[in-house]
Design a protein around this motif. Structure first.
Motif, short mmCIF file in Angstrom:
data_model
loop_
_atom_site.label_atom_id
_atom_site.label_comp_id
_atom_site.label_asym_id
_atom_site.label_seq_id
_atom_site.Cartn_x
_atom_site.Cartn_y
_atom_site.Cartn_z
N ARG A 1 1.60 2.89 3.46
CA ARG A 1 2.20 2.08 4.52
C ARG A 1 3.50 1.49 3.99
NH1 ARG A 1 -1.29 -2.29 6.81
NH2 ARG A 1 0.15 -2.12 8.55
N GLU B 1 0.86 -1.19 0.00
CA GLU B 1 0.00 0.00 0.00
C GLU B 1 0.89 1.23 0.00
OE1 GLU B 1 -2.72 -0.16 3.32
OE2 GLU B 1 -2.84 -2.33 3.15
N GLU B 2 0.52 2.21 -0.79
CA GLU B 2 1.34 3.41 -0.93
C GLU B 2 1.59 4.15 0.38
OE1 GLU B 2 0.80 6.84 -3.77
OE2 GLU B 2 0.37 5.11 -5.05
#
Length: 155
Positions: free
Chosen positions: A54, A51-52
């Motif tokens: 995280r 995910e971008e």
């Protein structure tokens, strides 16, 4: 004529296996091995995020690492390199890896038959007692190149 030593050395083989193809692109690294197990590491990289927002490694590269460690654990157990094919690979995630952490995969080949090998393992980010994921798999061992078995032209 001197007979060649056919035992499989995962440390030596990893110099080839982990520098080419998908494993090379992922940057997998050899860590250790025993008589029936192999341990690899997937270093943290920003382009492998799930995910971008995280900074946690995606699940796909972790599965790829466990798959490669599975094959290597089979080869070290059998003491020979021979082609294997993944028949079933189940990965159960318990939690996300820690942010900006590499993930270590340790896979053991616990049973082999004439045509199959069974593996189990874990992925963790530094504490094997707190796994990111557990896994189990079944691999088919391929004794002969199917292209040379006759009965048809496979190209």
């Amino acid at each position: 004529m001197k007979e060649l030593d056919s035992s499989f050395d995962p440390a030596a083989a990893s110099k080839f296996f982990l520098s080419h193809g998908h494993s090379g692109w992922l940057g997998l690294q050899y860590r250790d091995h025993g008589e029936t197990w192999v341990e690899l590491e997937l270093p943290w990289r920003a382009d492998l995020l799930g995910e971008e927002d995280r900074h946690v490694l995606a699940s796909g590269p972790i599965v790829s690492m466990l798959d490669m460690a599975s094959g290597m654990s089979i080869w070290v157990t059998r003491q020979v390199f021979a082609p294997v094919a993944t028949l079933d690979l189940r990965v159960d995630y318990q939690r996300p890896a820690k942010e900006r952490s590499s993930v270590i995969g340790r896979v053991e080949c616990y049973r082999t038959t004439r045509s199959a090998a069974f593996v189990r393992g874990i992925a963790h980010d530094g504490d094997a007692d707190d796994p990111v994921a557990t896994m189990a798999g079944v691999f088919m061992t391929i004794a002969m190149d199917p292209r040379k078995m006759g009965g048809g032209n496979v190209e």
